[in-house]
Scaffold this active site. Structure first.
Site, PDB file in Angstrom:
ATOM      1  N   HIS A  54      42.907  42.947  32.196  1.00  0.00           N
ATOM      2  CA  HIS A  54      44.018  43.561  32.935  1.00  0.00           C
ATOM      3  C   HIS A  54      44.693  44.649  32.096  1.00  0.00           C
ATOM      4  O   HIS A  54      44.983  45.749  32.578  1.00  0.00           O
ATOM      5  CB  HIS A  54      45.071  42.502  33.278  1.00  0.00           C
ATOM      6  N   HIS A  64      40.462  37.556  29.484  1.00  0.00           N
ATOM      7  CA  HIS A  64      40.818  37.786  30.892  1.00  0.00           C
ATOM      8  C   HIS A  64      42.054  38.693  30.977  1.00  0.00           C
ATOM      9  O   HIS A  64      42.058  39.696  31.696  1.00  0.00           O
ATOM     10  CB  HIS A  64      41.087  36.429  31.560  1.00  0.00           C
ATOM     11  N   GLU A  65      43.098  38.325  30.221  1.00  0.00           N
ATOM     12  CA  GLU A  65      44.333  39.126  30.226  1.00  0.00           C
ATOM     13  C   GLU A  65      44.119  40.491  29.582  1.00  0.00           C
ATOM     14  O   GLU A  65      44.737  41.486  29.976  1.00  0.00           O
ATOM     15  CB  GLU A  65      45.451  38.375  29.496  1.00  0.00           C
TER      16      GLU A  65
END
Length: 411
Positions: A70, A66-67
C-alpha cells in the site's frame, strides 16, 4: 503523536511496533510450538518452539510487506507515508492524504492483497522444494496464511482493503468520494456486527471453537469501531468542504476613523480600555477601508509625532495582510491560519470591505453547528484565547488532508 516503539526504517518509511504486538506474537508462538511438539515429538522442544517463533515472525513479516505494498503505491502517487505500525490485529500504514482519483485509490487498495497473493505463491513453491521438514511445514502454513490474508482483506467493508475498493468503485460511479466512504463504512459496520454476533454465538456454544469465536468477535468490534471512525471523519470533511469563511466569521472588530491622530487613538481606545483590545481595529475614511491597525505598531512611532501622525501612517493595507474572502472554503482558511501561524484573519467582502474576522474558535463553532454537535461557550472562549483546537478535533490535520478534495471540486 505516534504510539509504539520505532524499530527502524524500510524504504525510508518509519516502522513501529505497538505493545499489543508482543501479546499476539507470544500467543502465536505458544500455540504453534505446542501443536508441533505434540504432532512431531521427534523434533524435540527446541526445534518445535523455535519453529513456532519463526512462523509467528514470518506471519508479521507478511503483514509488513502487505502494508508496504500500500505504502509504496501511495508514495508513487506523491503521497507521504508517515509510518507503518504492527499491532494486535496485524498492521496499518499511516498515509498522509487520499489519492486524487478513484483509479489511483483503487491502485493503493489492491496493492496490499496483491503482495499477499504473491507471497502465497512464493511460499507455496518453497513448500514443494526438497528440504528439512520444519521448513516445509512453515512454508505450507505461510501459504495458507497469506491466502487467508488476501481473501480476508478483500471483504468489501471498511477498514479492510475490500472496503477501500468499494469506496473507489462508488466514487467512480457517483463522482463523490464522500459517498464512496459512507457506503464502504456502512458495509464495514454491517459485516463487523455480523462477526461480533457470530463470534459471541461460538463462545456461548463453547467447545474448541469458543476461543476462535472470541477472536472473531474482537475482529468484528475492531471493524465496527474503525468503520464508524471513517464515517465520522467523512462527515467532518464534508462539513469542512461545504462551509466557507463567511459561514464561520464573526463581526468582532472595530472600525475607527483613519484621520484620527495616534494620540487620540491611544487615549480613546488603548489607555481607557487598559491596553490592546481583543477585537481588531480597522481604519476607514471617506467611505473606504484604509487597512488594519496593529496596536503594537504605535510603539515604533516617536511620542513627539503622536499629535501629528494619523492612523493613515500605521494602517497596514489589506494587500500586505493574509486575508480570505467570504466565499473562501473554510479548509483554505484553516490552512492559512496554520501555515502563517496567525491567531486570526480578516475576511473581506467581494467589494474589498471588511466583512468579519475568523479565528480557530469561530471555525470550531461553525463546524459543530454544521454537525449538530454541542460545545460549551466556555470551550469556544478558551480556543479563542489559547489559539489551539480541542484535543479530539484536530482540524488542522484534517483540513490539510482535505485540501485536495476542495481543489478538485473547484476544478
Amino acid at each position: 503523536m505516534q504510539s509504539g516503539w520505532r524499530i527502524g526504517y524500510l524504504f525510508g518509511i518509519p516502522l513501529y511496533i505497538d505493545s499489543s504486538w508482543f501479546i499476539i506474537l507470544a500467543l502465536l508462538t505458544l500455540a504453534n510450538g505446542a501443536d508441533w511438539q505434540n504432532q512431531h515429538p521427534e523434533w524435540g522442544s527446541v526445534v518445535a518452539w523455535s519453529a513456532g517463533l519463526v512462523l509467528a515472525l514470518l506471519l508479521f513479516a507478511s503483514v509488513l510487506l502487505h502494508e508496504l505494498g500500500h505504502s509504496l503505491v501511495a508514495r508513487s502517487q506523491g503521497i507521504k507515508v508517515n509510518s507503518i505500525t504492527l499491532f494486535l490485529f496485524g498492521g496499518v500504514a499511516s498515509i498522509d492524504q487520499e489519492s486524487k482519483t478513484p483509479g489511483k485509490a483503487f491502485q493503493v487498495a489492491i496493492a496490499g492483497p496483491a503482495v499477499s497473493l504473491i507471497l502465497c505463491f512464493l511460499f507455496g513453491a518453497l513448500a514443494q522444494l526438497p528440504g528439512p521438514l520444519p521448513v516445509k511445514i512453515i512454508a505450507e502454513h505461510l501459504t495458507h496464511i497469506n491466502l487467508i490474508l488476501t481473501l480476508f482483506n478483500l471483504i468489501p467493508g471498511l477498514p479492510l482493503d475490500g472496503g477501500q475498493i468499494v469506496k473507489a468503485a462508488v466514487w467512480k460511479v457517483t463522482g463523490d468520494r464522500f459517498a464512496g466512504v459512507h457506503w464502504a463504512a456502512k458495509a464495514g459496520k454491517a459485516l463487523g456486527w455480523g462477526a461480533i454476533l457470530l463470534g459471541l454465538t461460538a463462545v456461548l456454544l463453547g467447545g474448541r471453537e469458543g476461543i476462535g469465536g472470541l477472536w472473531i468477535a474482537l475482529l468484528g468490534w475492531f471493524g465496527v469501531r474503525n468503520a464508524s471512525a471513517y464515517d465520522r471523519l467523512t462527515d467532518l470533511q464534508e462539513a469542512l468542504v461545504r462551509l466557507t469563511a463567511g459561514d464561520a466569521m464573526s463581526r468582532e472588530f472595530r472600525v475607527v476613523d483613519a484621520e484620527m491622530t495616534l494620540r487620540e487613538f491611544a487615549d480613546q481606545y488603548l489607555l481607557i480600555e487598559g491596553g490592546a483590545s481583543e477585537k481588531p481595529f480597522y481604519a476607514a475614511s471617506n467611505g473606504r477601508y484604509r487597512g488594519m491597525i496593529v496596536t503594537d505598531d504605535i510603539r515604533f512611532v516617536e511620542r513627539s509625532l503622536w499629535e501629528k501622525q494619523t492612523l493613515h501612517h500605521i494602517a497596514r493595507p489589506f494587500a500586505d495582510l493574509i486575508t480570505v474572502d467570504e466565499k473562501t472554503p473554510i479548509v483554505e482558511a484553516i490552512n492559512r491560519l496554520e501555515i502563517h501561524q496567525l491567531r486570526r484573519m480578516t475576511v473581506l467582502s467581494p467589494a474589498g470591505a471588511v466583512a468579519g474576522v475568523i479565528d480557530r474558535g469561530d471555525i470550531v463553532q461553525a463546524v459543530c453547528q454544521k454537525l449538530n454537535l454541542p460545545i460549551p461557550e466556555a470551550e469556544i472562549k478558551r480556543i479563542k484565547q489559547e489559539g489551539d483546537y480541542p484535543q479530539g478535533l484536530q482540524l488542522a490535520t484534517i483540513a490539510k488532508a482535505t485540501a485536495d478534495v476542495v481543489a478538485h471540486k473547484k476544478s
